[in-house]
Design an enzyme around this catalytic site. Sequence first.
Site, PDB file in Angstrom:
ATOM      1  N   PRO A   2       1.045  -1.520  -0.064  1.00  0.00           N
ATOM      2  CA  PRO A   2      -0.142  -0.067  -0.134  1.00  0.00           C
ATOM      3  C   PRO A   2       0.747   1.204   0.347  1.00  0.00           C
ATOM      4  O   PRO A   2       1.895   1.903   1.309  1.00  0.00           O
ATOM      5  CB  PRO A   2      -0.550   0.502   0.786  1.00  0.00           C
ATOM      6  CG  PRO A   2      -0.340  -1.422   1.440  1.00  0.00           C
ATOM      7  CD  PRO A   2       0.321  -2.102   1.407  1.00  0.00           C
ATOM      8  N   GLU A   3       0.105   2.111  -1.167  1.00  0.00           N
ATOM      9  CA  GLU A   3       1.782   3.244  -1.374  1.00  0.00           C
ATOM     10  C   GLU A   3       0.305   4.912  -0.911  1.00  0.00           C
ATOM     11  O   GLU A   3      -0.577   4.416  -0.120  1.00  0.00           O
ATOM     12  CB  GLU A   3       2.029   3.271  -2.395  1.00  0.00           C
ATOM     13  CG  GLU A   3       2.603   2.464  -3.375  1.00  0.00           C
ATOM     14  CD  GLU A   3       4.205   2.433  -2.382  1.00  0.00           C
ATOM     15  OE1 GLU A   3       4.688   3.353  -1.523  1.00  0.00           O
ATOM     16  OE2 GLU A   3       4.693   1.372  -3.252  1.00  0.00           O
ATOM     17  N   LYS A  58       2.995   6.915   4.325  1.00  0.00           N
ATOM     18  CA  LYS A  58       1.946   5.668   4.900  1.00  0.00           C
ATOM     19  C   LYS A  58       1.267   5.730   6.214  1.00  0.00           C
ATOM     20  O   LYS A  58       1.075   4.816   6.334  1.00  0.00           O
ATOM     21  CB  LYS A  58       2.947   4.764   4.143  1.00  0.00           C
ATOM     22  CG  LYS A  58       3.805   5.037   2.233  1.00  0.00           C
ATOM     23  CD  LYS A  58       4.663   3.854   2.296  1.00  0.00           C
ATOM     24  CE  LYS A  58       5.216   4.105   1.146  1.00  0.00           C
ATOM     25  NZ  LYS A  58       6.429   3.108   0.610  1.00  0.00           N
ATOM     26  N   ARG A 260      16.473  -0.045  -7.028  1.00  0.00           N
ATOM     27  CA  ARG A 260      15.318  -0.453  -7.464  1.00  0.00           C
ATOM     28  C   ARG A 260      14.630  -0.324  -9.237  1.00  0.00           C
ATOM     29  O   ARG A 260      15.274   0.986  -9.857  1.00  0.00           O
ATOM     30  CB  ARG A 260      13.929   0.633  -7.224  1.00  0.00           C
ATOM     31  CG  ARG A 260      14.124   0.763  -5.084  1.00  0.00           C
ATOM     32  CD  ARG A 260      13.255   0.163  -4.939  1.00  0.00           C
ATOM     33  NE  ARG A 260      12.741  -0.630  -4.310  1.00  0.00           N
ATOM     34  CZ  ARG A 260      11.909   0.405  -3.365  1.00  0.00           C
ATOM     35  NH1 ARG A 260      12.262   1.015  -3.101  1.00  0.00           N
ATOM     36  NH2 ARG A 260      10.381  -0.677  -4.069  1.00  0.00           N
TER      37      ARG A 260
END
Length: 271
Positions: A2-3, A58, A260
């Site tokens: 969840p962002e 978040k 990333r």
Amino acid sequence: MPELPEVEIRRQYLETSSLYQPINHIEVDDKKLLTTDYSTLQSTLTGRQFTGTHRVGKNLFVLTDDPTVIVRMHFGMTGDLEYYHASVDRPRFARIVFEFASGFNLGFLCPRKFERVGLVDNIDAFLLRKKIGADGLEISLITLTEQVRKKKAFIKPVLLDQSVVAGLGNWIVDEVLFQAFIHPEQRANTLTDMQMGQLHEAIRLVLETAIRCEAVYRDFPANFLIHVREWDDSPYDDVDAHKFCPRCGTRIERSVVGGRTTFFCPKEQTL
């Protein structure tokens, strides 16, 4: 994971379902999910009511009728909320359940057990202690510029740093940089005033779009980079078509920046 957009959707869900109902009991299946001792959580919240919410990045903070009693929720990798009546089966993975006097419950779903719930008494002090910066939807251009230009690293990992701006995850940063026409490996301290303006506008555009679409990726506009990601359920008939830049048609490149996986357009995002 969840962002910020997903957490904002959960915040709205909690506000429309779970406010102003006295808490009778808190059921916790796995106490390792708590950042506050269970007995303290139980004694502090029993009889209290949720009265509002506040989200920073978040982190979801749930306010109560005691200003010094605030519940902090972090949704980890796969956390979610489900509001349901006590007469039906408990939702799968609802490892923490707030039981209300109304007969309804709020389940905090923890499929992978990376989620956390606990108490804080002051949101600003918590954010300062955890080095969490201004929220992505709230940060001003001036603050963003000051924070970004302090750094000499590539702009992508700088934007992923929660002390710079809170709530931006990997795919969001890729999308923001794409919408702002900025290469992910440009040094943060070299961004021009024009680029900073574009970056600030792109952050709001991406976050507001994701919230409006309820984080259903296939519903994002066709000119969004997100459709190149493998986990996107693309709405397009031509499976390969969305591997190209929706603006110029150049094939999107994939690389690793700051450890990333990163997607960008080599023609429109140049160094």
